[in-house]
Design a protein around this motif. Structure first.
Motif, PDB file in Angstrom:
ATOM      1  N   PRO A 230      18.829  24.784 -59.399  1.00  0.00           N
ATOM      2  CA  PRO A 230      19.480  24.469 -58.068  1.00  0.00           C
ATOM      3  C   PRO A 230      18.518  24.592 -57.017  1.00  0.00           C
ATOM      4  CG  PRO A 230      20.626  25.950 -59.582  1.00  0.00           C
ATOM      5  CD  PRO A 230      19.502  25.822 -60.254  1.00  0.00           C
ATOM      6  N   LEU A 231      18.629  23.777 -55.806  1.00  0.00           N
ATOM      7  CA  LEU A 231      17.589  23.499 -55.054  1.00  0.00           C
ATOM      8  C   LEU A 231      17.440  24.596 -54.102  1.00  0.00           C
ATOM      9  CD1 LEU A 231      18.099  19.762 -54.453  1.00  0.00           C
ATOM     10  CD2 LEU A 231      16.099  20.765 -55.839  1.00  0.00           C
ATOM     11  N   ARG A 232      18.626  25.202 -53.462  1.00  0.00           N
ATOM     12  CA  ARG A 232      18.340  26.336 -52.502  1.00  0.00           C
ATOM     13  C   ARG A 232      17.838  27.450 -52.974  1.00  0.00           C
ATOM     14  NH1 ARG A 232      21.467  27.147 -47.636  1.00  0.00           N
ATOM     15  NH2 ARG A 232      21.008  29.302 -46.823  1.00  0.00           N
ATOM     16  N   PRO A 233      17.844  28.023 -54.125  1.00  0.00           N
ATOM     17  CA  PRO A 233      17.267  29.092 -54.655  1.00  0.00           C
ATOM     18  C   PRO A 233      15.723  28.984 -54.842  1.00  0.00           C
ATOM     19  CG  PRO A 233      19.264  28.793 -55.971  1.00  0.00           C
ATOM     20  CD  PRO A 233      19.030  27.907 -55.108  1.00  0.00           C
ATOM     21  N   LEU A 234      15.177  27.767 -54.958  1.00  0.00           N
ATOM     22  CA  LEU A 234      13.733  27.379 -55.213  1.00  0.00           C
ATOM     23  C   LEU A 234      13.273  27.369 -53.782  1.00  0.00           C
ATOM     24  CD1 LEU A 234      14.026  24.242 -57.511  1.00  0.00           C
ATOM     25  CD2 LEU A 234      13.364  26.361 -58.107  1.00  0.00           C
ATOM     26  N   LEU A 235      13.907  26.898 -52.835  1.00  0.00           N
ATOM     27  CA  LEU A 235      13.531  26.790 -51.316  1.00  0.00           C
ATOM     28  C   LEU A 235      13.353  28.257 -50.999  1.00  0.00           C
ATOM     29  CD1 LEU A 235      12.865  24.709 -48.987  1.00  0.00           C
ATOM     30  CD2 LEU A 235      15.145  25.321 -48.343  1.00  0.00           C
ATOM     31  N   GLU A 236      14.376  28.818 -51.019  1.00  0.00           N
ATOM     32  CA  GLU A 236      14.284  30.414 -50.523  1.00  0.00           C
ATOM     33  C   GLU A 236      13.380  31.331 -51.463  1.00  0.00           C
ATOM     34  OE1 GLU A 236      18.280  31.611 -51.189  1.00  0.00           O
ATOM     35  OE2 GLU A 236      19.115  30.879 -49.474  1.00  0.00           O
ATOM     36  N   SER A 237      12.816  30.935 -52.552  1.00  0.00           N
ATOM     37  CA  SER A 237      11.854  31.715 -53.227  1.00  0.00           C
ATOM     38  C   SER A 237      10.600  31.625 -52.378  1.00  0.00           C
ATOM     39  CB  SER A 237      11.682  31.210 -54.700  1.00  0.00           C
ATOM     40  OG  SER A 237      11.155  29.826 -54.984  1.00  0.00           O
ATOM     41  N   VAL A 238      10.340  30.511 -51.816  1.00  0.00           N
ATOM     42  CA  VAL A 238       8.932  30.451 -51.125  1.00  0.00           C
ATOM     43  C   VAL A 238       8.974  30.490 -49.532  1.00  0.00           C
ATOM     44  CG1 VAL A 238       8.175  29.173 -53.165  1.00  0.00           C
ATOM     45  CG2 VAL A 238       9.121  27.982 -51.216  1.00  0.00           C
ATOM     46  N   ALA A 239       9.943  30.602 -49.059  1.00  0.00           N
ATOM     47  CA  ALA A 239      10.426  30.532 -47.645  1.00  0.00           C
ATOM     48  C   ALA A 239      10.551  32.014 -47.064  1.00  0.00           C
ATOM     49  CB  ALA A 239      11.690  29.792 -47.271  1.00  0.00           C
ATOM     50  N   ASN A 240       9.743  32.109 -45.851  1.00  0.00           N
ATOM     51  CA  ASN A 240      10.148  33.065 -44.802  1.00  0.00           C
ATOM     52  C   ASN A 240      11.564  33.094 -44.580  1.00  0.00           C
ATOM     53  OD1 ASN A 240      10.103  34.762 -42.441  1.00  0.00           O
ATOM     54  ND2 ASN A 240       8.151  34.602 -42.155  1.00  0.00           N
ATOM     55  N   PRO A 241      12.163  34.365 -44.612  1.00  0.00           N
ATOM     56  CA  PRO A 241      13.525  34.234 -44.105  1.00  0.00           C
ATOM     57  C   PRO A 241      13.802  33.770 -42.746  1.00  0.00           C
ATOM     58  CG  PRO A 241      12.858  36.268 -45.313  1.00  0.00           C
ATOM     59  CD  PRO A 241      11.778  35.559 -45.016  1.00  0.00           C
ATOM     60  N   ALA A 242      12.800  33.890 -42.075  1.00  0.00           N
ATOM     61  CA  ALA A 242      13.024  33.258 -40.412  1.00  0.00           C
ATOM     62  C   ALA A 242      13.350  32.069 -40.608  1.00  0.00           C
ATOM     63  CB  ALA A 242      11.757  33.741 -39.978  1.00  0.00           C
ATOM     64  N   ALA A 243      12.689  30.910 -41.582  1.00  0.00           N
ATOM     65  CA  ALA A 243      12.823  29.782 -41.901  1.00  0.00           C
ATOM     66  C   ALA A 243      14.375  29.117 -41.774  1.00  0.00           C
ATOM     67  CB  ALA A 243      12.034  29.102 -42.936  1.00  0.00           C
ATOM     68  N   LEU A 244      15.045  30.084 -42.660  1.00  0.00           N
ATOM     69  CA  LEU A 244      16.641  29.795 -42.641  1.00  0.00           C
ATOM     70  C   LEU A 244      17.171  30.069 -41.402  1.00  0.00           C
ATOM     71  CD1 LEU A 244      16.924  31.875 -46.027  1.00  0.00           C
ATOM     72  CD2 LEU A 244      16.675  29.359 -45.947  1.00  0.00           C
ATOM     73  N   ARG A 245      16.715  30.865 -40.462  1.00  0.00           N
ATOM     74  CA  ARG A 245      17.360  31.058 -39.320  1.00  0.00           C
ATOM     75  C   ARG A 245      16.792  29.983 -38.237  1.00  0.00           C
ATOM     76  NH1 ARG A 245      15.140  33.730 -35.145  1.00  0.00           N
ATOM     77  NH2 ARG A 245      13.470  34.819 -36.622  1.00  0.00           N
ATOM     78  N   LEU A 246      15.544  29.536 -38.248  1.00  0.00           N
ATOM     79  CA  LEU A 246      14.804  28.527 -37.233  1.00  0.00           C
ATOM     80  C   LEU A 246      15.179  27.480 -37.837  1.00  0.00           C
ATOM     81  CD1 LEU A 246      11.705  30.593 -36.466  1.00  0.00           C
ATOM     82  CD2 LEU A 246      13.496  30.278 -34.978  1.00  0.00           C
ATOM     83  N   GLY A 247      15.207  26.861 -39.135  1.00  0.00           N
ATOM     84  CA  GLY A 247      15.303  25.727 -39.614  1.00  0.00           C
ATOM     85  C   GLY A 247      13.752  25.165 -39.461  1.00  0.00           C
ATOM     86  N   MET A 248      13.827  23.763 -39.983  1.00  0.00           N
ATOM     87  CA  MET A 248      12.367  23.212 -39.956  1.00  0.00           C
ATOM     88  C   MET A 248      12.691  21.597 -40.115  1.00  0.00           C
ATOM     89  SD  MET A 248       8.970  23.129 -39.858  1.00  0.00           S
ATOM     90  CE  MET A 248       8.895  25.007 -39.769  1.00  0.00           C
ATOM     91  N   PRO A 249      12.624  20.865 -38.907  1.00  0.00           N
ATOM     92  CA  PRO A 249      12.521  19.618 -39.081  1.00  0.00           C
ATOM     93  C   PRO A 249      11.701  18.936 -40.032  1.00  0.00           C
ATOM     94  CG  PRO A 249      12.727  20.278 -36.752  1.00  0.00           C
ATOM     95  CD  PRO A 249      12.272  21.428 -37.549  1.00  0.00           C
ATOM     96  N   ALA A 250      12.003  17.829 -40.886  1.00  0.00           N
ATOM     97  CA  ALA A 250      11.011  17.175 -41.744  1.00  0.00           C
ATOM     98  C   ALA A 250      11.245  15.905 -41.815  1.00  0.00           C
ATOM     99  CB  ALA A 250      11.375  17.999 -43.133  1.00  0.00           C
ATOM    100  N   ILE A 251      10.377  15.154 -41.878  1.00  0.00           N
ATOM    101  CA  ILE A 251      10.337  13.688 -42.287  1.00  0.00           C
ATOM    102  C   ILE A 251       9.654  13.698 -44.013  1.00  0.00           C
ATOM    103  CG2 ILE A 251       8.118  13.322 -41.071  1.00  0.00           C
ATOM    104  CD1 ILE A 251       9.303  10.459 -40.881  1.00  0.00           C
ATOM    105  N   ILE A 252      10.177  12.782 -44.645  1.00  0.00           N
ATOM    106  CA  ILE A 252       9.772  12.732 -46.113  1.00  0.00           C
ATOM    107  C   ILE A 252       9.730  11.227 -46.437  1.00  0.00           C
ATOM    108  CG2 ILE A 252      10.498  13.167 -48.508  1.00  0.00           C
ATOM    109  CD1 ILE A 252      12.710  15.133 -46.769  1.00  0.00           C
ATOM    110  N   LEU A 253       8.219  11.018 -46.823  1.00  0.00           N
ATOM    111  CA  LEU A 253       8.147   9.371 -47.108  1.00  0.00           C
ATOM    112  C   LEU A 253       7.591   9.366 -48.642  1.00  0.00           C
ATOM    113  CD1 LEU A 253       6.350  10.380 -44.391  1.00  0.00           C
ATOM    114  CD2 LEU A 253       6.386   7.881 -43.955  1.00  0.00           C
ATOM    115  N   GLN A 254       8.142   8.495 -49.274  1.00  0.00           N
ATOM    116  CA  GLN A 254       8.088   8.152 -50.573  1.00  0.00           C
ATOM    117  C   GLN A 254       8.037   6.780 -51.208  1.00  0.00           C
ATOM    118  OE1 GLN A 254       7.599  10.488 -53.129  1.00  0.00           O
ATOM    119  NE2 GLN A 254       7.198   8.972 -54.459  1.00  0.00           N
ATOM    120  N   GLY A 255       6.782   6.367 -51.694  1.00  0.00           N
ATOM    121  CA  GLY A 255       6.883   4.893 -52.503  1.00  0.00           C
ATOM    122  C   GLY A 255       7.948   4.816 -53.657  1.00  0.00           C
TER     123      GLY A 255
END
Length: 359
Positions: A230-255
């Motif tokens: 599951p993706l959310r627990p993976l994200l939470e395992s490396v994130a500062n809890p503040a990231a879940l409150r503040l959010g993080m705009p992201a652009i993803i590029l992939q060939g």
């Protein structure tokens, strides 16, 4: 056991490097492998001939400061290069941090990505941290070991450098952005997630899903097939809890032809950052196909918040494991595809961290 994992990782990196070089040679119309290699050598000579405080044409019109050293409060050292565009006061400038991939350097990434030319046009400073071969022999940022002694420590060191540079040059603390290619994308995500107050937006080009790997061998598996958990627990395992409150705009590029990092990683990153930014499952993404019928074609998928794209996925049709729209004379950069540096900067321009972080 750890040594055998590292040996496996390095052997695979070398094999992937051979695949990537062959793919890049084929991607240059009318050019043989020898001609492409000669172009890369010429580009390297141009970079070597650039003065320490000047810039060659391939590095922009401003001031290229190579071989800088930063030491944090714990005595950890980090090499980096700094690019300052011409004719713009430093006070209040935005900052873009660029993290190279395996077997790259700050110089080759600056030449290949051409981000300095966008800095000239838009007036922002660029930092290029460089991984030490003493830490990782292939110069890979250790995203696949996100603990505080390895990749997490590298992320904290990069964040300390950024804070130092923002304070030293009077840069705008609400407009600090970070981008990376491959292993650099994995590390850019770690920096942003561990220090969300510092980073206003994140760009990941050909990067692995976040939080899945905790060893070199697991890193290879993540690259090959993405995450099976599951993706959310993976994200939470490396994130500062503040990231879940503040959010993080992201652009993803992939060939979409990438032989090294499976495109599934990009789709999973999109889902992870969709969750991180508090977007509802019922929110419908906005999709467009751009450059159809050309070598620059790509599919763009946006998640909007208050009518602004906060998560963007760019699936690039004809690009393999390389920086899209870069300088093909530099390894791991592709002539084909849209200009990734342009796409990234335009996305960054719309993002700002609301409350300046304490430096």
């Amino acid at each position: 056991m750890a040594r055998s994992f590292s040996t496996l990782f390095f052997k695979a990196a070398k094999k992937l490097g051979r695949i990537q070089r062959a793919a890049l040679n084929l991607a240059v119309p009318g050019a043989s492998g020898k001609r492409a290699a000669a172009s890369r050598r010429a580009a390297a000579r141009r970079g070597a001939n650039a003065s320490r405080d000047g810039a060659s044409p391939s590095l922009g019109l401003g001031r290229w400061e190579a071989s800088r050293q930063f030491t944090d409060g714990l005595g950890r050292r980090l090499a980096f290069a700094r690019y300052i565009p011409p004719g713009v006061p430093r006070q209040g400038m935005p900052l873009v941090v660029m993290l190279h991939g395996c077997r790259q350097t700050a110089l080759s990434f600056a030449q290949g990505s051409r981000m300095n030319q966008w800095a000239d046009a838009a007036g922002f400073m660029v930092l290029y941290p460089q991984q030490s071969m003493a830490r990782q022999v292939q110069r890979c940022w250790r995203w696949f070991q996100p603990d505080a002694l390895h990749g997490g420590g590298e992320a904290d060191l990069i964040a300390a450098l950024v804070r130092s540079e923002v304070g030293r040059h009077g840069l705008d603390p609400t407009r600090v952005y970070i981008a990376g290619l491959s292993a650099g994308a994995g590390m850019a995500a770690l920096v942003a997630l561990r220090h969300p107050q510092l980073v206003a937006a994140l760009a990941m080009h050909s990067g692995p899903v976040t939080g899945d790997a905790h060893s070199a061998a697991a890193g290879l598996q993540t690259m090959r097939r993405g995450a099976l958990k599951p993706l959310r627990p993976l994200l939470e395992s490396v994130a500062n809890p503040a990231a879940l409150r503040l959010g993080m705009p992201a652009i993803i590029l992939q060939g979409q032809l990438d032989p090294a990092v499976a495109p599934r990683n990009a789709r999973q990153l999109f889902d992870q950052f969709r969750l991180l930014n508090g977007l509802h499952p019922q929110d419908v993404p906005v999709e467009r196909v751009l450059g159809l019928g050309t070598d620059k074609s790509y599919r763009r998928v946006d998640m909007l918040k208050d009518r602004r794209a906060v998560v963007r996925l760019c699936e690039i049709t004809h690009v393999e494991h390389a920086w899209s729209g870069g300088d093909p004379a530099v390894r791991y950069h592709s002539r084909g595809g849209p200009d990734a540096s342009a796409l990234i900067w335009r996305f960054f321009q719309a993002q700002r961290r609301g409350t300046p972080p304490a430096l």
